[in-house]
Design an enzyme around this catalytic site. Structure first.
Site, short mmCIF file in Angstrom:
data_model
loop_
_atom_site.label_atom_id
_atom_site.label_comp_id
_atom_site.label_asym_id
_atom_site.label_seq_id
_atom_site.Cartn_x
_atom_site.Cartn_y
_atom_site.Cartn_z
N CYS A 75 73.08 73.24 26.52
CA CYS A 75 72.65 74.14 27.59
C CYS A 75 73.75 74.99 28.19
O CYS A 75 73.72 76.22 28.15
CB CYS A 75 71.99 73.29 28.66
SG CYS A 75 71.74 74.11 30.22
N HIS A 131 73.06 76.09 35.93
CA HIS A 131 73.86 75.11 35.17
C HIS A 131 75.20 75.66 34.68
O HIS A 131 75.66 75.32 33.59
CB HIS A 131 73.05 74.54 34.00
CG HIS A 131 73.36 73.09 33.78
ND1 HIS A 131 72.65 72.28 32.92
CD2 HIS A 131 74.33 72.29 34.31
CE1 HIS A 131 73.15 71.06 32.92
NE2 HIS A 131 74.17 71.05 33.76
N ASN A 273 68.81 75.92 23.14
CA ASN A 273 69.32 75.20 21.97
C ASN A 273 68.10 74.61 21.27
O ASN A 273 66.96 74.79 21.73
CB ASN A 273 70.32 74.10 22.37
CG ASN A 273 69.92 73.28 23.57
OD1 ASN A 273 70.52 73.39 24.63
ND2 ASN A 273 68.88 72.46 23.42
#
Length: 325
Positions: A75, A131, A273
């Site tokens: 990620c 993130h 991903n």
């Protein structure tokens, strides 16, 4: 539906930028939609038969399916690559994800895509998962070029409480928000509201980053009920999560059409991903000891966290009416 072997988002951005230079008065809006840990074969346009994704499939049919589209295998590195246009090993993020206990983020010397687009006259928004650093506000999206922010700073969270291990991870413009609702639907709601506020002739960049269908596997009962025919309970819930995400994409498209913005909007879709195949990469909130991992990356080997095709070759398409065949 055209299939094109494009290997990088940068190619598409370059094409878009050339259009913008040639037609400065007609800059396209950009809606970049990210799914989280979505399996290659878990969408209809890549051959899935047990999960319904009609809205994604319609966009794929009307655009170009990017069937050799590569991302980083996890990620944080993928999101760093998207927003910087650079390989993340150049600035220290060619790693796993940034854990909740960590105190580092995307280097503030990096020049990000929303900053560049703001210089080109775009309004910029992130609705969804960030993130790329949470321990210090200097790494937060409002400090990195986004005019508006809504959603989680980390992103592996309970879909109903919006918490990770009892800690709230849900924000609007840097301020924590406690509200009821399923995260995927809340993000869809906010994206529709954002589009409703836009005006023709004022281009915007919307980075719409869903946390679905990442673990924990949770979905509203009305979506799970659609998949009673799927025997495995985890696959059934995962299918519901993907369907809910697809429904929100449909709502975003409808909002663009209602505002008369659809023809001048480039929609990009991808997973960050490959789908999870190894419990080691399923996250910190899910007990996978009694769970059959539901993601399908067929025909590719392995999945998230690996450099095999199943981890790095992700489902993706681009749709821009009249510009992409």
């Amino acid at each position: 539906m055209t299939r094109r072997p494009l290997a990088a988002l940068v190619v598409l951005i370059t094409v878009v930028w050339s259009h913008m230079v040639a037609l400065a008065a007609d800059r396209p809006n950009i809606v970049h939609i990210i799914a989280d840990d979505l399996g290659w074969r878990d969408v209809g346009f890549n051959g899935c038969t047990d999960i319904e994704t009609p809205n994604l499939d319609a966009l794929a049919r009307g655009g170009a399916v990017l069937d050799a589209f590569y991302a980083q295998p996890m990620c944080t590195p993928t999101r760093a690559a998207i927003l910087t246009g650079r390989y993340p090993f150049r600035y220290g993020l060619q790693t796993a994800v940034i854990p909740s206990v960590s105190a580092y983020g995307l280097d503030t010397s990096e020049w990000l895509l929303p900053q560049a687009l703001k210089e080109a006259g775009y309004a910029t928004a992130i609705i969804g998962k960030w993130h790329l650093g949470h321990a210090d506000r200097k790494w937060w999206p409002r400090q990195r070029g986004f005019d508006y922010q809504y959603g989680p700073m980390i992103g592996e969270l309970d879909y109903f409480t919006h918490e990770e291990h009892g800690v709230l991870d849900w924000y609007r413009d840097n301020e924590p928000v406690r509200e009821a609702g399923y995260t995927t639907i809340l993000l869809g709601d906010d994206a529709v509201k954002y589009i409703d506020r836009q005006r023709a002739g004022h281009p915007f960049y919307l980075y719409l980053a869903f946390n679905a269908p990442h673990t924990p596997y949770q979905a509203p009962e009305e979506f799970i009920a659609r998949y009673a025919a799927i025997a495995d309970p985890t696959r059934r819930t995962y299918a519901a999560m993907v369907s809910c995400l697809d429904e929100q994409v449909g709502r975003v498209v409808a909002a663009l059409e209602k505002k008369g913005l659809r023809d001048n909007t480039l929609i990009l879709f991808q997973s960050d991903n490959g789908g999870t195949r190894n419990p080691m990469f399923a996250g910190v909130m899910a007990d996978m000891s009694k769970v059959v991992i539901p993601c399908d990356n067929a025909p590719f080997r392995e999945g998230k966290g690996t450099l095999y095709e199943g981890g790095t070759r992700v489902c993706a398409f681009a749709n821009w009416p009249g510009h992409i065949e």
